[in-house]
Design a protein around this motif. Structure first.
Motif, short mmCIF file in Angstrom:
data_model
loop_
_atom_site.label_atom_id
_atom_site.label_comp_id
_atom_site.label_asym_id
_atom_site.label_seq_id
_atom_site.Cartn_x
_atom_site.Cartn_y
_atom_site.Cartn_z
N LYS B 261 22.38 23.36 -38.37
CA LYS B 261 22.00 24.45 -37.50
C LYS B 261 21.41 23.89 -36.20
CE LYS B 261 21.17 28.12 -40.85
NZ LYS B 261 22.51 28.69 -40.61
N LEU B 262 21.74 24.58 -35.09
CA LEU B 262 21.19 24.18 -33.79
C LEU B 262 19.88 24.92 -33.58
CD1 LEU B 262 21.39 22.84 -30.98
CD2 LEU B 262 22.67 24.85 -30.24
N ILE B 263 18.82 24.15 -33.28
CA ILE B 263 17.51 24.76 -33.10
C ILE B 263 17.07 24.60 -31.64
CG2 ILE B 263 15.07 24.67 -33.76
CD1 ILE B 263 16.19 23.49 -36.47
N LEU B 264 16.79 25.75 -31.02
CA LEU B 264 16.25 25.74 -29.66
C LEU B 264 14.83 26.28 -29.74
CD1 LEU B 264 19.11 27.04 -27.32
CD2 LEU B 264 18.39 24.69 -27.75
N GLY B 265 13.87 25.49 -29.28
CA GLY B 265 12.49 25.92 -29.45
C GLY B 265 12.15 25.90 -30.92
N GLU B 266 11.88 27.09 -31.49
CA GLU B 266 11.49 27.18 -32.90
C GLU B 266 12.64 27.69 -33.76
OE1 GLU B 266 7.24 27.94 -33.22
OE2 GLU B 266 7.89 26.04 -32.31
N ASN B 267 13.57 28.40 -33.11
CA ASN B 267 14.53 29.17 -33.89
C ASN B 267 15.91 28.52 -33.95
OD1 ASN B 267 12.51 31.19 -34.04
ND2 ASN B 267 13.15 31.90 -32.01
N ALA B 268 16.53 28.69 -35.10
CA ALA B 268 17.93 28.30 -35.22
C ALA B 268 18.77 29.34 -34.50
CB ALA B 268 18.33 28.23 -36.69
N VAL B 269 19.63 28.88 -33.60
CA VAL B 269 20.38 29.85 -32.81
C VAL B 269 21.87 29.87 -33.13
CG1 VAL B 269 18.75 29.88 -30.89
CG2 VAL B 269 20.61 28.20 -30.92
N LEU B 270 22.39 28.78 -33.71
CA LEU B 270 23.84 28.71 -33.90
C LEU B 270 24.15 27.76 -35.05
CD1 LEU B 270 26.28 29.87 -32.22
CD2 LEU B 270 26.48 27.59 -31.22
N ASP B 271 25.21 28.07 -35.79
CA ASP B 271 25.67 27.15 -36.82
C ASP B 271 26.52 26.07 -36.16
OD1 ASP B 271 24.45 28.45 -38.88
OD2 ASP B 271 26.16 29.80 -39.22
N VAL B 272 26.20 24.84 -36.42
CA VAL B 272 27.01 23.75 -35.88
C VAL B 272 27.44 22.85 -37.04
CG1 VAL B 272 26.20 23.73 -33.51
CG2 VAL B 272 24.84 22.61 -35.22
N PRO B 273 28.42 23.27 -37.80
CA PRO B 273 28.81 22.54 -39.01
C PRO B 273 29.29 21.13 -38.68
CG PRO B 273 30.45 24.22 -38.44
CD PRO B 273 29.27 24.46 -37.57
#
Lengths: 310, 364
Positions: B261-273
């Motif tokens: 998962k791609l995390i920006l700041g604190e939150n996961a924003v996108l699945d990056v398998p």
């Protein structure tokens, strides 16, 4: 437009220049014209109250004077023959100088040396180069003899020495020496101006010409010379004016006797008339010279209007 | 005529004798320009694009490497024998010649079997002039023409010899904005009509993208990417290319990948398998955002810029490298500026991951 109240300020600032011009330029010009039209005007006698008839006798006398035509010819040769030669030479040297990188500065200095050297001194050096130099006993037997460096070169190649400026020299030889001197003396200023002009030409014109496979001669005639034409016009016009005013070089080469064939020029004639208290004749000659320079310059400008691309 | 550059390198000797450091303007370029295409060499100033162009023209010699026109090795061939037309940045029209004389000039240089009669030359000159639509101005001097007209004369002069390759150095940089748009269409049209392989240099990515068949992106003498404009835009190989292409520019974030998962700041924003856990640099195109109340990316809303068809949403995010995040969304979205935050979902194909150290693309 300046308000009229402010105008006195403008005149105040202009005053020093105007005053100097009035005293040293405008007044002498007016005086020259007035003297030229007073028959046989002589300043010394005029001071003592002598008056002169108004007329064009001075001009007639100047033109009738036997040697005046010779002096005029000498002057013309100085201009008409040497200005084109020195301009073409200066152009070629400037183009060559501009296209080399190493030694450019050094050569530039060497070419510029004549410009900062006194013309009488250069004249004397030229005299020595062309002259017969020798030390003789009272009887005329040569102790050491030299024909001068130019004749040495001629003799080295098997030629006969020429009497360039000696007591028995010919008019043609005299004129040749004066021409060589004038061309050489005129080169530095012309090279300097033309080199400056060349260096201000955008290099991209030459790149463009290269892309189009332009032959060298065509680059020179179709690109370099037209783009350089304002500078060329400038050196030609100043060259002519300088040539008409030439005098000191003759004295430098031949001494104040002006050589065996009297190589005097117009300006030389004017000086001679002045020193013999013939201000009327001198003024008339000066006006004639002025007229000639004016006509030549107008022709120059006329021609350059068509040929010069600003 | 296709043009092939093979390991092309240009090294300029150092100007400063003390440090003795050489400048590598062009470093080991290898690429092929297909026949009859319009190619844009693109990069910031000092990237070696003009040097590359001048090496193709033959005005500069490569330090090493080879240049081929078709199958001919032209590396050692002098400029005039390469059969190129070159348009200079400031046109280099001969100021003392009329437009006609300028266009005729290259033809008058031809020698031997190529030599033409006066009538042939005039015919060719008028053909070239018509092509760029300046046949009305043939008797004017360059100083009496506008910038755009001078540009056309320069192109006509380059085209009149029927060059194998046409080279243009920053052809639009001296024109005002309106004329630039118009002239670039014009260049495209002329190139299509003549079918001459054309290479042009520009630092303006929009200009390059809009008219080129292919763009070559360069940076500090190194080739970054080559391809069709849309492909390069959609698929940048590294962060530099991603940043250089596109207006408004791409939004860049510092992020992490953890457990796919791609995390920006604190939150996961996108699945990056398939991406290993690591710190990454994330590039998101402005059009990669979708307003979505249930979206994964939350930004602090700053401003809205209405552009009619679209709305440009200006916001901030802790992980963003730039002070502002700029996203372009459809104007149909109702965005409440009084709300402090806005939520986006991301279009995966508009999100690019780059290695934090090498800045090379990480594919997912």
């Amino acid at each position: 437009m300046v308000e009229s109240k402010q105008q006195w300020k403008a005149w105040l600032y202009l005053a020093p220049a105007i005053l100097l011009l009035l005293v040293f330029t405008v007044w002498p010009i007016i005086n020259t014209v007035s003297m030229a039209f007073q028959e046989d005007y002589c300043a010394q006698r005029a001071l003592m109250g002598e008056t002169y008839e108004i007329g064009i006798e001075n001009f007639k006398k100047v033109l009738d004077y036997g040697n005046f035509v010779d002096y005029l010819t000498n002057t013309m040769i100085l201009c008409v023959a040497t200005v084109p030669i020195s301009t073409i030479l200066a152009l070629l040297i400037a183009v060559a100088l501009n296209s080399i990188k190493t030694l450019q500065k050094g050569l530039q200095t060497i070419f510029f040396l004549p410009y900062v050297t006194n013309s009488i001194a250069i004249g004397m050096v030229f005299a020595a180069m062309f002259n017969v130099i020798g030390f003789r006993k009272a009887g005329g037997e040569a102790l050491a003899d030299s024909w001068g460096i130019i004749n040495n070169v001629i003799m080295f190649f098997g030629g006969k020495p020429v009497d360039w400026i000696g007591a028995n020299s010919s008019l043609a030889a005299n004129r040749f020496v004066v021409m060589v001197y004038s061309v050489w003396n005129a080169l530095p200023f012309k090279i300097l101006i033309l080199l400056g002009g060349l260096q201000s030409i955008n290099k991209q014109y030459y790149d463009a010409a290269r892309v189009d496979g332009t032959p060298r001669a065509r680059v020179l005639t179709k690109i370099t010379i037209p783009l350089l034409s304002p500078m060329l016009a400038y050196v030609v016009i100043t060259g002519f004016i300088g040539g008409f005013k030439e005098y000191s070089s003759i004295v430098g080469i031949f001494g104040d006797t002006m050589g065996p064939n009297d190589m005097n020029t117009m300006v030389g004639y004017i000086y001679k008339a002045l020193s013999t208290q013939k201000q009327g004749a001198a003024s008339a000659a000066a006006l004639i010279l002025f007229g000639i320079i004016l006509v030549v310059t107008l022709i120059n400008l006329r021609v350059s209007k068509k040929r010069v691309h600003y | 005529m296709k043009v092939v550059l093979q390991n092309l390198t240009k090294v300029f000797p150092s100007r400063d004798k003390k440090s003795g450091k050489e400048v590598v303007a062009v470093n080991d370029f290898t690429f092929e320009i297909p026949d009859g295409k319009l190619i844009g060499l693109l990069g910031p100033s000092g990237c070696g694009k003009s040097t590359t162009l001048y090496m193709i023209s033959g005005l500069q010699k490569p330090t090493s490497g080879k240049i081929f026109f078709g199958d001919d090795d032209v590396t050692e061939l002098s400029t005039e024998n390469r059969g190129i037309g070159l348009v200079f940045q400031n046109y280099a029209l001969y100021p003392h010649m009329t437009v006609k004389q300028n266009i005729l000039f290259p033809l008058q240089n031809l020698k031997g079997k190529d030599k033409m009669t006066k009538d042939e030359m005039l015919e060719r000159a008028y053909y070239a002039a018509k092509l760029v639509q300046i046949d009305e101005l043939m008797d004017r001097k360059p100083s009496e023409l506008s910038g755009g007209q001078q540009q056309r004369v320069a192109i006509a002069r380059a085209l009149v010899k029927m060059p194998r390759v046409l080279l243009l150095d920053e052809p639009l940089s001296n024109l005002d904005a309106r004329l630039r748009l118009q002239t670039r269409e014009e260049i495209r049209r002329i190139q299509k009509e003549t079918g001459i392989t054309t290479v042009f240099v520009t630092h303006d990515q929009e200009e390059a993208m809009s008219i080129s068949d292919m763009i070559v992106v360069m940076k500090l003498g190194v080739l970054q990417q080559i391809g069709k404009p849309q492909e390069v835009y959609d698929n940048p190989q590294n962060l530099f290319v991603a940043k250089f292409l596109g207006t408004p520019p791409i939004n860049v974030f510092n992020g992490q990948v953890a457990n796919g998962k791609l995390i920006l700041g604190e939150n996961a924003v996108l699945d990056v398998p398939g991406v290993a856990d690591q710190n990454v640099i994330v590039g998101i195109r402005p059009e990669g955002f979708e307003v979505d109340p249930a979206g994964t990316l939350e930004c602090q809303l700053t401003n809205l810029e209405v552009m009619g068809r679209d709305v440009s949403v200006v916001s901030t995010h802790v992980a963003s490298q730039n002070p502002l995040v700029r996203s372009i969304v459809d104007a149909d979205n109702k965005i409440d500026l009084s709300a402090q935050t806005i939520r986006f979902s991301l279009k995966p194909h508009k999100v690019f991951l780059f290695n934090a150290e090498t800045e090379e693309r990480i594919y997912f």
